[in-house]
Design an enzyme around this catalytic site. Structure first.
Site, mmCIF file in Angstrom:
data_model
loop_
_atom_site.group_PDB
_atom_site.id
_atom_site.type_symbol
_atom_site.label_atom_id
_atom_site.label_comp_id
_atom_site.label_asym_id
_atom_site.label_seq_id
_atom_site.Cartn_x
_atom_site.Cartn_y
_atom_site.Cartn_z
ATOM 1 N N LYS A 186 29.332 54.826 55.742
ATOM 2 C CA LYS A 186 30.573 55.460 55.266
ATOM 3 C C LYS A 186 31.090 54.739 54.023
ATOM 4 C CE LYS A 186 33.229 52.583 58.486
ATOM 5 N NZ LYS A 186 33.889 52.533 59.809
ATOM 6 N N TYR B 20 50.425 39.075 31.069
ATOM 7 C CA TYR B 20 51.655 39.805 31.411
ATOM 8 C C TYR B 20 52.652 38.900 32.112
ATOM 9 C CZ TYR B 20 49.680 44.402 30.353
ATOM 10 O OH TYR B 20 49.156 45.489 29.717
#
Ligand SMILES: *Cc1c(COP(=O)(O)O)cnc(C)c1O
Length: 373
Positions: free
Chosen positions: A47, A267
């Protein structure tokens, strides 16, 4: 599968990072689990694009290694992989089928996990309508309260066995919630609940253990085990011995610079140099699945030397302090280790408060992917 990689040479790397997936290690892990689980069979849980590592490549390798049972979460995943499987192999959809998806699944020979009586009835009705026997796997909830028939539904089904008559019931299954904590009392309690439901319904063949469940021992193996994490090299709980690492992630350096004392980085200016520093900018960021939370605490590695991140991880780039390496060791285009011998996905998970599963399944689509082994 992942996007095509156009420039996969280490020396000519166009992508921001190189993700190397060792299919030989995946196969070795699978075979190791087969040895532990025998005589039970071992499925491949592929999956979420095989936990981010590429479901097509992984499925093909597991088929070659003799795997004949596969689990995915969604029908779309099963439809993609079904053509790769040999005659007689089973691919099952763990989440069950949405209303309306039954015909498409039956046409493609896909096995739904029936997680409720409603899903089971819809599948049985389709089998009756088509005058054929359709295969299914019945999931019962043994305590996790997530998927599967409730105890009341198990009683209801036990009282109406004709519901199963048009179906080929391959396995009864359930799923462990706490198997990575071997001493957790839920393991024994779930096992007892599963055995009781199995007896009540009179179903022979059963599937219970995920990776960590295999390490809990024979009582948990039944007929089919369903490991994912261990196949992909993740450590699950204390007992994951014998599992080999599978992934290596290297980031490309796009720039090198020297900054003066009191210059800030990134940042928010969360990092300020207290001396002259040599920095390298890496061409990967949180959009590539590299956790933003690592900005203040993580590092990359080169030649066994730890190179800490300076400031925040940006979307597409981040910076590391390379002052611990000799000047000139790194150049634009050089690669640094993010996952590999010096730090695993489990290590990164511990640093960022999550699990290795999340680190792997978030690995970005922009990496150059190379399969080795
Ligand atoms: C994901 C999943 C597995 C595999 O679990 P791992 O811990 O990765 O081995 C097995 N069974 C079910 C029902 C799952 O959802």
């Amino acid at each position: 599968m992942s996007a095509a990689c156009l420039a996969c040479d280490d020396h000519d790397l166009d992508a921001g990072g190189l993700l190397v997936i060792d299919l030989a290690a995946i196969e070795a892990n699978y075979r190791h689990l087969v040895g532990l689980a025998a005589p039970a069979h071992v499925a491949g849980v592929v999956k979420a694009d095989a936990y981010g590592l590429g479901a097509v490549a992984v499925t093909e390798r597991l088929v070659a290694a003799g795997c004949r049972h596969f689990f995915v979460a969604e029908l779309s995943e099963a439809l993609e992989l079904r053509p790769l499987l040999p005659e007689g192999a089973v691919i099952a959809v763990l989440n069950g089928l949405a209303p309306g998806a039954n015909a498409a699944a039956a046409d493609a020979g896909i096995v739904p996990v029936a997680n409720s009586l409603t899903q089971l009835r819809a599948w049985a009705a389709l089998a009756a309508e088509r005058c054929t026997r359709l295969s299914t796997i019945l999931q019962v909830d043994s305590g996790m309260s997530r998927l599967g028939l409730s105890p009341a539904e198990v009683d209801e089904l036990a009282a109406s066995p004709e519901l199963l008559r048009s179906l080929d019931l391959l396995f009864i299954m359930s799923h462990l919630a706490c198997a990575d904590e071997p001493l957790h009392p839920a393991n024994r309690a779930q096992l007892a609940a599963f055995i009781a439901a199995k007896a009540k319904l009179g179903i022979e063949r059963a599937s219970f253990a995920n990776s960590a469940g295999i390490f809990l021992g024979k009582d948990y193996h039944f007929d089919l085990c369903r490991p994912g994490a261990s196949v992909y090299g993740l450590g699950v709980g204390p007992a994951a011995y014998g599992i080999r690492p599978v992934v290596r992630l290297e980031a490309r350096i796009s720039q090198l610079r020297t900054i003066p004392p009191s210059a800030s980085v990134g940042y928010g200016y969360t990092f300020t140099a207290d001396r002259e520093m040599r920095l390298a900018t890496l061409s990967i960021g949180y959009a590539d699945g590299w956790p933003r939370a690592l900005g203040q605490i993580g590092a990359a590695w080169v030649d066994g030397v730890r190179l800490p991140f300076t400031g925040r991880i940006s979307m597409d780039s981040c910076t590391i302090d390379v002052g611990a390496l000799p000047d000139g060791r790194l150049r634009p285009g050089s690669l640094v280790e993010l996952l590999g011998p010096h730090q695993s996905a489990d290590d990164i998970a511990r640093l960022t408060g999550t699990i290795g599963y999340e680190i792997l399944t978030r690995l970005g689509r922009r990496y150059c992917r190379r399969y080795v082994g």
